[in-house]
Design a protein around this motif. Structure first.
Motif, PDB file in Angstrom:
ATOM      1  N   THR A  32       5.576  -2.976   2.912  1.00  0.00           N
ATOM      2  CA  THR A  32       6.590  -1.987   2.538  1.00  0.00           C
ATOM      3  C   THR A  32       7.032  -1.219   3.769  1.00  0.00           C
ATOM      4  OG1 THR A  32       7.141  -0.224   0.996  1.00  0.00           O
ATOM      5  CG2 THR A  32       4.969  -0.113   1.973  1.00  0.00           C
ATOM      6  N   ARG A  33       8.167  -0.569   3.688  1.00  0.00           N
ATOM      7  CA  ARG A  33       8.707   0.265   4.761  1.00  0.00           C
ATOM      8  C   ARG A  33       9.287   1.509   4.113  1.00  0.00           C
ATOM      9  NH1 ARG A  33       8.941  -0.825  10.175  1.00  0.00           N
ATOM     10  NH2 ARG A  33       7.017   0.209   9.629  1.00  0.00           N
ATOM     11  N   GLY A  90      -0.258  13.017  -3.111  1.00  0.00           N
ATOM     12  CA  GLY A  90      -0.432  12.584  -4.497  1.00  0.00           C
ATOM     13  C   GLY A  90      -1.870  12.734  -4.959  1.00  0.00           C
ATOM     14  N   HIS A  91      -2.812  12.479  -4.037  1.00  0.00           N
ATOM     15  CA  HIS A  91      -4.211  12.580  -4.434  1.00  0.00           C
ATOM     16  C   HIS A  91      -4.563  14.007  -4.847  1.00  0.00           C
ATOM     17  CE1 HIS A  91      -8.418  11.908  -4.849  1.00  0.00           C
ATOM     18  NE2 HIS A  91      -8.573  13.049  -4.195  1.00  0.00           N
ATOM     19  N   PHE A 130      -5.460   2.266  -7.199  1.00  0.00           N
ATOM     20  CA  PHE A 130      -5.815   2.687  -5.849  1.00  0.00           C
ATOM     21  C   PHE A 130      -7.041   3.604  -5.928  1.00  0.00           C
ATOM     22  CE2 PHE A 130      -4.732   5.301  -1.947  1.00  0.00           C
ATOM     23  CZ  PHE A 130      -4.900   4.275  -1.038  1.00  0.00           C
ATOM     24  N   SER A 165      -7.683   6.467  -5.101  1.00  0.00           N
ATOM     25  CA  SER A 165      -7.424   7.862  -5.467  1.00  0.00           C
ATOM     26  C   SER A 165      -7.754   8.186  -6.924  1.00  0.00           C
ATOM     27  CB  SER A 165      -5.951   8.175  -5.182  1.00  0.00           C
ATOM     28  OG  SER A 165      -5.597   9.414  -5.691  1.00  0.00           O
ATOM     29  N   ASP A 192      -1.948   9.201 -14.008  1.00  0.00           N
ATOM     30  CA  ASP A 192      -1.706   8.912 -12.600  1.00  0.00           C
ATOM     31  C   ASP A 192      -0.355   8.209 -12.557  1.00  0.00           C
ATOM     32  OD1 ASP A 192      -1.457   7.866 -10.076  1.00  0.00           O
ATOM     33  OD2 ASP A 192      -3.598   7.456  -9.841  1.00  0.00           O
ATOM     34  N   HIS A 200       3.053   5.808  -9.018  1.00  0.00           N
ATOM     35  CA  HIS A 200       4.058   4.746  -8.828  1.00  0.00           C
ATOM     36  C   HIS A 200       5.285   4.937  -9.710  1.00  0.00           C
ATOM     37  CE1 HIS A 200       0.434   1.851  -7.832  1.00  0.00           C
ATOM     38  NE2 HIS A 200       0.511   2.884  -7.030  1.00  0.00           N
ATOM     39  N   SER A 258       3.041  10.596  -6.470  1.00  0.00           N
ATOM     40  CA  SER A 258       2.820  10.519  -5.019  1.00  0.00           C
ATOM     41  C   SER A 258       4.154  10.379  -4.310  1.00  0.00           C
ATOM     42  CB  SER A 258       1.951   9.306  -4.675  1.00  0.00           C
ATOM     43  OG  SER A 258       2.032   9.043  -3.273  1.00  0.00           O
ATOM     44  N   HIS A 287       4.065   9.670  -0.954  1.00  0.00           N
ATOM     45  CA  HIS A 287       3.613   9.114   0.330  1.00  0.00           C
ATOM     46  C   HIS A 287       4.720   8.269   0.950  1.00  0.00           C
ATOM     47  CE1 HIS A 287       1.356   6.226   2.913  1.00  0.00           C
ATOM     48  NE2 HIS A 287       0.709   7.331   3.221  1.00  0.00           N
ATOM     49  N   LYS A 290       5.972   5.182  -0.708  1.00  0.00           N
ATOM     50  CA  LYS A 290       6.468   5.220  -2.096  1.00  0.00           C
ATOM     51  C   LYS A 290       8.002   5.183  -2.142  1.00  0.00           C
ATOM     52  CE  LYS A 290       2.471   5.559  -4.157  1.00  0.00           C
ATOM     53  NZ  LYS A 290       1.584   5.327  -3.001  1.00  0.00           N
ATOM     54  N   GLU A 327       3.188  -9.651   6.052  1.00  0.00           N
ATOM     55  CA  GLU A 327       2.038  -8.956   5.473  1.00  0.00           C
ATOM     56  C   GLU A 327       2.190  -8.809   3.955  1.00  0.00           C
ATOM     57  OE1 GLU A 327       1.782  -4.678   5.515  1.00  0.00           O
ATOM     58  OE2 GLU A 327      -0.164  -4.773   6.501  1.00  0.00           O
ATOM     59  N   ARG A 377      -0.309  -7.596   0.383  1.00  0.00           N
ATOM     60  CA  ARG A 377      -1.516  -6.790   0.139  1.00  0.00           C
ATOM     61  C   ARG A 377      -2.111  -7.117  -1.221  1.00  0.00           C
ATOM     62  NH1 ARG A 377      -1.810  -2.533   3.971  1.00  0.00           N
ATOM     63  NH2 ARG A 377      -3.708  -1.883   2.953  1.00  0.00           N
ATOM     64  N   TYR A 422      -3.069  -5.436  -3.670  1.00  0.00           N
ATOM     65  CA  TYR A 422      -3.054  -4.260  -4.564  1.00  0.00           C
ATOM     66  C   TYR A 422      -3.246  -4.766  -5.976  1.00  0.00           C
ATOM     67  CZ  TYR A 422      -0.867  -1.569  -0.733  1.00  0.00           C
ATOM     68  OH  TYR A 422      -0.570  -0.954   0.449  1.00  0.00           O
TER      69      TYR A 422
HETATM   70  N1  T4K Z   1      -2.748   6.930  -7.322  1.00  0.00           N
HETATM   71  C1  T4K Z   1      -2.271   5.703  -7.072  1.00  0.00           C
HETATM   72  C2  T4K Z   1      -2.188   4.722  -8.195  1.00  0.00           C
HETATM   73  C3  T4K Z   1      -1.854   5.363  -5.776  1.00  0.00           C
HETATM   74  O1  T4K Z   1      -1.389   4.117  -5.530  1.00  0.00           O
HETATM   75  C4  T4K Z   1      -1.935   6.330  -4.752  1.00  0.00           C
HETATM   76  C5  T4K Z   1      -1.509   5.987  -3.407  1.00  0.00           C
HETATM   77  C6  T4K Z   1      -2.415   7.613  -5.072  1.00  0.00           C
HETATM   78  C7  T4K Z   1      -2.813   7.875  -6.385  1.00  0.00           C
HETATM   79  C8  T4K Z   1      -2.559   8.698  -4.063  1.00  0.00           C
HETATM   80  O2  T4K Z   1      -1.321   9.137  -3.540  1.00  0.00           O
HETATM   81  P1  T4K Z   1      -1.266   9.726  -2.001  1.00  0.00           P
HETATM   82  O3  T4K Z   1      -2.365  10.736  -1.867  1.00  0.00           O
HETATM   83  O4  T4K Z   1      -1.391   8.572  -1.046  1.00  0.00           O
HETATM   84  O5  T4K Z   1       0.093  10.393  -1.968  1.00  0.00           O
HETATM   85  C9  T4K Z   1      -0.973   2.942   0.640  1.00  0.00           C
HETATM   86  C10 T4K Z   1      -0.598   4.420   0.580  1.00  0.00           C
HETATM   87  O6  T4K Z   1      -1.156   5.133   1.682  1.00  0.00           O
HETATM   88  C11 T4K Z   1      -1.020   5.094  -0.691  1.00  0.00           C
HETATM   89  O7  T4K Z   1      -0.225   6.270  -0.801  1.00  0.00           O
HETATM   90  C12 T4K Z   1      -0.736   4.212  -1.902  1.00  0.00           C
HETATM   91  N2  T4K Z   1      -1.210   4.786  -3.132  1.00  0.00           N
HETATM   92  C13 T4K Z   1      -1.362   2.841  -1.713  1.00  0.00           C
HETATM   93  C14 T4K Z   1      -1.086   1.929  -2.886  1.00  0.00           C
HETATM   94  O8  T4K Z   1      -0.780   2.260  -0.554  1.00  0.00           O
HETATM   95  P2  T4K Z   1      -2.638   1.679   2.170  1.00  0.00           P
HETATM   96  O9  T4K Z   1      -4.029   1.961   2.601  1.00  0.00           O
HETATM   97  O10 T4K Z   1      -2.328   0.341   1.625  1.00  0.00           O
HETATM   98  O11 T4K Z   1      -1.576   2.063   3.330  1.00  0.00           O
HETATM   99  P3  T4K Z   1      -1.221   1.346   4.700  1.00  0.00           P
HETATM  100  O12 T4K Z   1      -1.339   2.342   5.791  1.00  0.00           O
HETATM  101  O13 T4K Z   1      -2.007   0.098   4.834  1.00  0.00           O
HETATM  102  O14 T4K Z   1       0.323   1.030   4.552  1.00  0.00           O
HETATM  103  C15 T4K Z   1       0.832   0.053   3.696  1.00  0.00           C
HETATM  104  C16 T4K Z   1       2.060  -0.570   4.328  1.00  0.00           C
HETATM  105  O15 T4K Z   1       3.076   0.383   4.590  1.00  0.00           O
HETATM  106  C17 T4K Z   1       1.827  -1.265   5.657  1.00  0.00           C
HETATM  107  O16 T4K Z   1       2.495  -2.505   5.547  1.00  0.00           O
HETATM  108  C18 T4K Z   1       2.533  -0.481   6.689  1.00  0.00           C
HETATM  109  C19 T4K Z   1       3.601   0.255   5.916  1.00  0.00           C
HETATM  110  N3  T4K Z   1       3.825   1.592   6.446  1.00  0.00           N
HETATM  111  C20 T4K Z   1       2.847   2.530   6.229  1.00  0.00           C
HETATM  112  C21 T4K Z   1       3.035   3.797   6.687  1.00  0.00           C
HETATM  113  C22 T4K Z   1       1.968   4.865   6.471  1.00  0.00           C
HETATM  114  C23 T4K Z   1       4.982   1.890   7.119  1.00  0.00           C
HETATM  115  O17 T4K Z   1       5.843   1.018   7.307  1.00  0.00           O
HETATM  116  N4  T4K Z   1       5.170   3.172   7.565  1.00  0.00           N
HETATM  117  C24 T4K Z   1       4.251   4.139   7.371  1.00  0.00           C
HETATM  118  O18 T4K Z   1       4.479   5.306   7.770  1.00  0.00           O
HETATM  119  O19 T4K Z   1      -2.302   2.797   1.093  1.00  0.00           O
END
Ligand code: T4K
Length: 370
Positions: free
Chosen positions: A7-8, A59-60, A85, A87, A156, A159, A180, A182, A185, A308, A310, A312
């Motif tokens: 994702t981006r 979101g957490h 996730f 969280s 929750d 999404h 969330s 983030h 999202k 890439e 994932r 999930y």
């Molecule tokens: N409940 C549920 C069901 C959730 O899915 C989540 C979060 C929460 C609660 C909690 O919300 P938050 O506290 O996060 O607001 C990612 C997110 O960090 C997370 O927010 C999300 N769910 C989860 C499903 O996905 P990771 O560990 O997979 O993130 P990461 O760093 O590996 O990034 C994923 C992809 O996004 C990579 O391909 C790179 C890309 N990316 C990432 C960032 C941070 C970008 O292109 N730019 C960026 O700035 O968790």
């Protein structure tokens, strides 16, 4: 060729964001519920068609505080799903509560409401369902069970930004829903989140909870933490909200191209958007059969091609190292969640993903995923 990420973030132009934050610099107001924070809260209420929203730092913390606000006795049981996730389960456990795991539905991976009642004991006090991938939980069934057994329901909805059923926001379900914002999202404030709720009497407590329990200069009624959204995040939200509909349309295009390429393929199951649902096109998970198509082989093949994907959500949260010894109830009776988690793969999906890239991804899956 540039790497394709799963994702981006959607972002405004640098100029638009700079213009939005100029005033923060002018008046030197950066956090603690400033102007941008107020503007974003009001704008989101209108946009989402909901009566109340309280912004949080992420979101957490929104979810953790929404559960904390219920003030349930420590050790109470909370029925939830492990196909999510980290969280979701952490928010329950970090409140001193005990997760009880319910299986998910075969068609949309949300909690299987027909299996909830069998898990209820005198210790059960709440249900925390997840609108996973923006798929809508069966709120009619969940709220009927909650009413019958006097349980609270916190969704929750991380999404589920903008998701509606029959024209009504799903953020109106239950006692409260946590969003969330983030960076990954569909709507982002870099880091951010919110609690959405019908009962406006909760507002004061939510506001105090995110600000150390401080009610006014001389009244601190409980030991709250710090979960305030800062002005730079709120400004990003204000900008992104202006473009949400067009970004969502672009995601829809990508989503529908995947559907065109991957529907009716024996061994691959894709998400179906129901006719009563307004989707936000947040994820494109495929579930493969493990025979004709193998999830880990597809992931490896995509990776070799600089793409890439994932898993999930694998592992299930009940199988995390930090929970494995706890033998939380239900974790031995979640066959659907286990099967889906073993075979699911989220494919790249974001507004600017090119359709040629979607074709390339689908070609790789269809040719070499076995
Ligand atoms: N409940 C549920 C069901 C959730 O899915 C989540 C979060 C929460 C609660 C909690 O919300 P938050 O506290 O996060 O607001 C990612 C997110 O960090 C997370 O927010 C999300 N769910 C989860 C499903 O996905 P990771 O560990 O997979 O993130 P990461 O760093 O590996 O990034 C994923 C992809 O996004 C990579 O391909 C790179 C890309 N990316 C990432 C960032 C941070 C970008 O292109 N730019 C960026 O700035 O968790």
């Amino acid at each position: 060729m540039d790497k394709i990420l799963v994702t981006r973030p959607s972002v405004p132009s640098f100029e638009e964001y700079s213009e939005e934050i100029k005033r923060c610099f002018d008046i030197k107001w950066f956090t603690n519920m400033g102007e941008k924070h107020q503007i974003l809260e009001d704008a989101l209420k209108d946009f989402l068609k909901i009566p109340n929203i309280t912004l949080f730092a992420n979101g957490h913390l929104a979810l953790e505080n929404a559960i904390a606000e219920l003030d349930l006795p420590k050790g109470s049981e909370v029925i939830t799903t492990p196909f999510t996730f980290a969280s979701t389960t952490h928010a329950i456990v970090r409140n001193g509560l005990v997760p009880v795991f319910c299986d998910i539905r075969e068609d949309d991976y949300t909690i299987d409401a027909s299996k909830i009642e069998a898990l209820i004991t005198p210790m059960t006090k709440a249900i925390v369902p997840v609108h996973v991938y923006g798929n809508i939980c069966d709120d009619d069934a969940i709220s009927a069970i909650a009413k019958k057994h006097n349980l609270k329901v916190i969704y929750d909805a991380a999404h589920a930004f903008g998701v509606e059923k029959n024209g009504v926001s799903v953020l109106l379900y239950g006692d409260a829903s946590a969003l969330s914002f983030h960076a990954t999202k569909v709507f982002n404030t870099v880091e951010g989140g919110a609690i959405c709720y019908k009962d406006s009497s909760r507002e004061v407590r939510y506001n105090d909870m995110k600000n150390f329990g401080i009610h006014d200069e001389e009244t601190v009624s409980f030991s709250g933490g710090n979960a305030k959204m800062n002005e730079f995040s709120a400004a990003m939200g204000i900008c992104n909200l202006r473009h949400f509909n067009e970004e969502c349309l672009k995601r829809k295009n990508v989503f529908e191209h995947y559907v065109k390429r991957l529907s009716d393929i024996d061994g691959i199951k894709i998400l179906e958007i129901k006719s009563d649902t307004k989707s936000n096109y947040s994820y494109f998970p495929v579930v493969v059969d493990g025979v004709k198509f193998n999830r880990d082989n597809i992931k490896a093949k995509l990776h070799e091609n600089n793409i890439e994907s994932r898993k999930y959500f694998y592992p299930l949260t009940c199988d995390f190292d930090c929970y494995i010894g706890n033998s939380y109830k239900g974790s031995d009776n979640i066959p659907v969640a286990r099967r889906i988690s073993q075979n699911v793969l989220a494919l790249p999906l974001y507004a600017d993903l090119m359709l040629e890239d979607v074709d390339r991804i689908c070609d790789l899956i269809l040719a070499g995923g076995k």
